[in-house]
Design a protein around this motif. Structure first.
Motif, PDB file in Angstrom:
ATOM      1  N   LEU A 232       0.924  -1.278   0.021  1.00  0.00           N
ATOM      2  CA  LEU A 232      -0.056   0.032  -0.115  1.00  0.00           C
ATOM      3  C   LEU A 232       0.851   1.176   0.017  1.00  0.00           C
ATOM      4  O   LEU A 232       1.831   1.551   0.900  1.00  0.00           O
ATOM      5  CB  LEU A 232      -0.917   0.102   1.034  1.00  0.00           C
ATOM      6  CG  LEU A 232      -1.809   0.915   1.414  1.00  0.00           C
ATOM      7  CD1 LEU A 232      -2.914   0.862   0.277  1.00  0.00           C
ATOM      8  CD2 LEU A 232      -2.651   1.150   2.582  1.00  0.00           C
ATOM      9  N   PRO A 233       0.698   2.088  -0.998  1.00  0.00           N
ATOM     10  CA  PRO A 233       1.559   3.355  -0.969  1.00  0.00           C
ATOM     11  C   PRO A 233       1.030   4.268   0.026  1.00  0.00           C
ATOM     12  O   PRO A 233      -0.074   4.343   0.690  1.00  0.00           O
ATOM     13  CB  PRO A 233       1.311   3.840  -2.465  1.00  0.00           C
ATOM     14  CG  PRO A 233       0.055   3.343  -3.031  1.00  0.00           C
ATOM     15  CD  PRO A 233       0.016   2.071  -2.097  1.00  0.00           C
ATOM     16  N   LEU A 234       2.030   5.250   0.144  1.00  0.00           N
ATOM     17  CA  LEU A 234       1.684   6.419   1.161  1.00  0.00           C
ATOM     18  C   LEU A 234       0.972   7.520   0.174  1.00  0.00           C
ATOM     19  O   LEU A 234       1.038   7.561  -1.001  1.00  0.00           O
ATOM     20  CB  LEU A 234       3.008   7.166   1.902  1.00  0.00           C
ATOM     21  CG  LEU A 234       3.891   5.873   2.763  1.00  0.00           C
ATOM     22  CD1 LEU A 234       5.061   6.519   3.112  1.00  0.00           C
ATOM     23  CD2 LEU A 234       3.041   5.371   3.963  1.00  0.00           C
ATOM     24  N   GLY A 235       0.221   8.256   1.258  1.00  0.00           N
ATOM     25  CA  GLY A 235      -0.472   9.439   0.640  1.00  0.00           C
ATOM     26  C   GLY A 235      -1.848   9.157   0.106  1.00  0.00           C
ATOM     27  O   GLY A 235      -2.349   8.119   0.348  1.00  0.00           O
ATOM     28  N   VAL A 313     -10.966   2.387  -3.886  1.00  0.00           N
ATOM     29  CA  VAL A 313      -9.772   2.871  -3.677  1.00  0.00           C
ATOM     30  C   VAL A 313      -8.837   2.279  -4.461  1.00  0.00           C
ATOM     31  O   VAL A 313      -8.634   1.151  -4.647  1.00  0.00           O
ATOM     32  CB  VAL A 313      -9.247   2.940  -2.186  1.00  0.00           C
ATOM     33  CG1 VAL A 313      -7.904   3.344  -2.032  1.00  0.00           C
ATOM     34  CG2 VAL A 313      -9.962   3.646  -1.451  1.00  0.00           C
ATOM     35  N   GLU A 314      -8.126   3.139  -5.652  1.00  0.00           N
ATOM     36  CA  GLU A 314      -7.558   2.476  -6.559  1.00  0.00           C
ATOM     37  C   GLU A 314      -5.901   2.794  -6.396  1.00  0.00           C
ATOM     38  O   GLU A 314      -5.535   3.761  -5.857  1.00  0.00           O
ATOM     39  CB  GLU A 314      -7.636   3.142  -7.902  1.00  0.00           C
ATOM     40  CG  GLU A 314      -8.994   2.933  -8.511  1.00  0.00           C
ATOM     41  CD  GLU A 314      -9.511   3.464  -9.898  1.00  0.00           C
ATOM     42  OE1 GLU A 314      -8.747   4.431 -10.110  1.00  0.00           O
ATOM     43  OE2 GLU A 314     -10.386   2.697 -10.670  1.00  0.00           O
ATOM     44  N   TRP A 315      -5.168   1.620  -6.487  1.00  0.00           N
ATOM     45  CA  TRP A 315      -3.591   1.754  -6.374  1.00  0.00           C
ATOM     46  C   TRP A 315      -3.036   0.645  -7.032  1.00  0.00           C
ATOM     47  O   TRP A 315      -3.710  -0.313  -7.072  1.00  0.00           O
ATOM     48  CB  TRP A 315      -3.365   1.883  -4.902  1.00  0.00           C
ATOM     49  CG  TRP A 315      -4.029   0.656  -3.724  1.00  0.00           C
ATOM     50  CD1 TRP A 315      -5.237   0.778  -3.616  1.00  0.00           C
ATOM     51  CD2 TRP A 315      -3.377  -0.356  -3.171  1.00  0.00           C
ATOM     52  NE1 TRP A 315      -5.358  -0.386  -2.659  1.00  0.00           N
ATOM     53  CE2 TRP A 315      -4.377  -1.017  -2.612  1.00  0.00           C
ATOM     54  CE3 TRP A 315      -1.970  -0.843  -3.166  1.00  0.00           C
ATOM     55  CZ2 TRP A 315      -3.888  -2.252  -1.792  1.00  0.00           C
ATOM     56  CZ3 TRP A 315      -1.745  -1.901  -2.452  1.00  0.00           C
ATOM     57  CH2 TRP A 315      -2.656  -2.587  -1.707  1.00  0.00           C
ATOM     58  N   PRO A 316      -1.891   0.786  -7.389  1.00  0.00           N
ATOM     59  CA  PRO A 316      -1.202  -0.139  -8.257  1.00  0.00           C
ATOM     60  C   PRO A 316      -1.304  -1.571  -8.032  1.00  0.00           C
ATOM     61  O   PRO A 316      -1.792  -2.428  -8.824  1.00  0.00           O
ATOM     62  CB  PRO A 316       0.255   0.358  -8.295  1.00  0.00           C
ATOM     63  CG  PRO A 316       0.168   1.944  -8.165  1.00  0.00           C
ATOM     64  CD  PRO A 316      -1.187   1.830  -6.983  1.00  0.00           C
TER      65      PRO A 316
END
Length: 359
Positions: A232-235, A313-316
């Motif tokens: 999970l990326p930050l931000g 929630v979209e993340w890579p």
């Protein structure tokens, strides 16, 4: 007053449970428990509070244990990393009846939790991971290799922060959770598994939630959630609604999307649909063995309708896992997996002709 070790009296979760929540009235659905559970979950995904509450009211009135166990499962399947506070709230609410009585009557807590879950952002990355590692044909060799590894080797993968797919398969073996790749007689140690996650540096709160969720549900997703969290990326992350097909209301006054293979009524409708002359039916008769056609159709329907959410929630990593699940849920070697899903999507009006008549 005694609380579960996961929570402390100063935790904001308790403030939410003790808040001035205005308990809404809800007319319980007159449906089977299987349709009620499906309707509750589909409408939590879509943020449809009124329908989700009516389904929850039906379960609380007739099958309360199913209500609380399903809410615990939904928290990890559909909300997960998108809103850990919401997951923690569900874990608190599903602790037990005596615990809930400290904050009011059962419907007050159930309606508060369902409303909160409807409003929460959604992340289905953990469930997509489980589908991919369980079924994708390109992971068959990896599944076979890890099935032969020892408990020590599995724990080493988790502690060493190995690649997500391999570490996740290892975690499933160590947990001895029921799943398609379970190996009979294999040593398991769930306690050591969660300890290995902490050694690996996974956030303690997420590991605690996963451990609590596993004890509550005995399902795979609480085990996988801490592992997915490492990617999970930050931000701030992008939040976007999925694109939904048109909604059709059936004779039972429920949206037809509530009827899928997770209920007997929905499964019967899918079986009738397969007997019709449709592009999807013709494709399945050509490419899938008879005994697998219904399950493949059900899986595809889930990908194009049942599993859709508002506020995704979209993340890579989550987007990659979704693609893997979309392309591999059927365990078939397809040159164009997206075309099969497009075929099901195009045939939804014909499926709804069948589902519309379900009472």
């Amino acid at each position: 007053m005694q609380f579960q070790p996961l929570f402390e009296a100063t935790d904001p979760i308790f403030k939410e449970l003790a808040s001035d929540h205005q308990t809404p009235a809800a007319e319980p659905l007159l449906v089977s428990p299987w349709v009620a559970m499906s309707a509750m979950q589909k409408n939590i995904r879509r943020g449809q509070i009124e329908l989700a509450l009516s389904a929850a009211a039906a379960l609380l009135r007739n099958y309360p244990a199913k209500l609380w166990s399903r809410l615990a499962g939904i928290a990890f399947e559909d909300i997960g990393l998108a809103d850990l506070d919401c997951v923690a709230l569900v874990m608190a609410a599903t602790t037990g009846k005596k615990f809930r009585e400290q904050f009011g009557h059962e419907w007050r807590i159930a309606s508060l939790v369902v409303t909160r879950m409807c409003a929460a952002p959604k992340c289905r990355g953990t469930d997509d991971l489980f589908i991919a590692i369980s079924h994708h044909h390109e992971l068959e060799a990896l599944r076979g290799d890890l099935a032969r590894e020892t408990l020590t080797e599995h724990l080493s993968r988790v502690e060493g922060r190995a690649a997500l797919l391999g570490a996740s398969l290892a975690a499933l073996h160590v947990s001895r959770v029921r799943w398609i790749g379970q190996v009979e007689g294999q040593r398991a140690d769930p306690k050591e598994l969660f300890a290995a996650m902490r050694v690996a540096g996974v956030g303690h709160r997420i590991v605690d939630l996963g451990e609590q969720g596993f004890r509550r549900t005995r399902e795979a997703l609480p085990i996988l959630l801490p592992l997915v969290s490492q990617a999970l990326p930050l931000g701030t992350l992008t939040v976007k609604d999925d694109e939904f097909p048109p909604v059709v209301i059936g004779h039972n006054r429920l949206p037809t999307y509530c009827l899928d293979a997770f209920s007997w009524e929905g499964k019967a409708a899918l079986a009738r649909f397969l007997k019709r002359d449709t592009a999807t039916g013709r494709w399945l008769r050509k490419h899938a063995p008879t005994e697998r056609r219904l399950s493949i159709l059900a899986g595809g329907l889930f990908r194009v309708e049942g599993g859709l959410v508002r506020q995704r929630v979209e993340w890579p990593c989550a987007m990659t896992l979704r693609w893997l699940a979309d392309s591999g849920f059927h365990n078939l070697k397809l040159s164009d997996p997206a075309a099969f899903l497009a075929m099901i999507r195009a045939d939804l009006p014909k499926l709804d002709e069948v589902r519309h008549d379900v009472r």
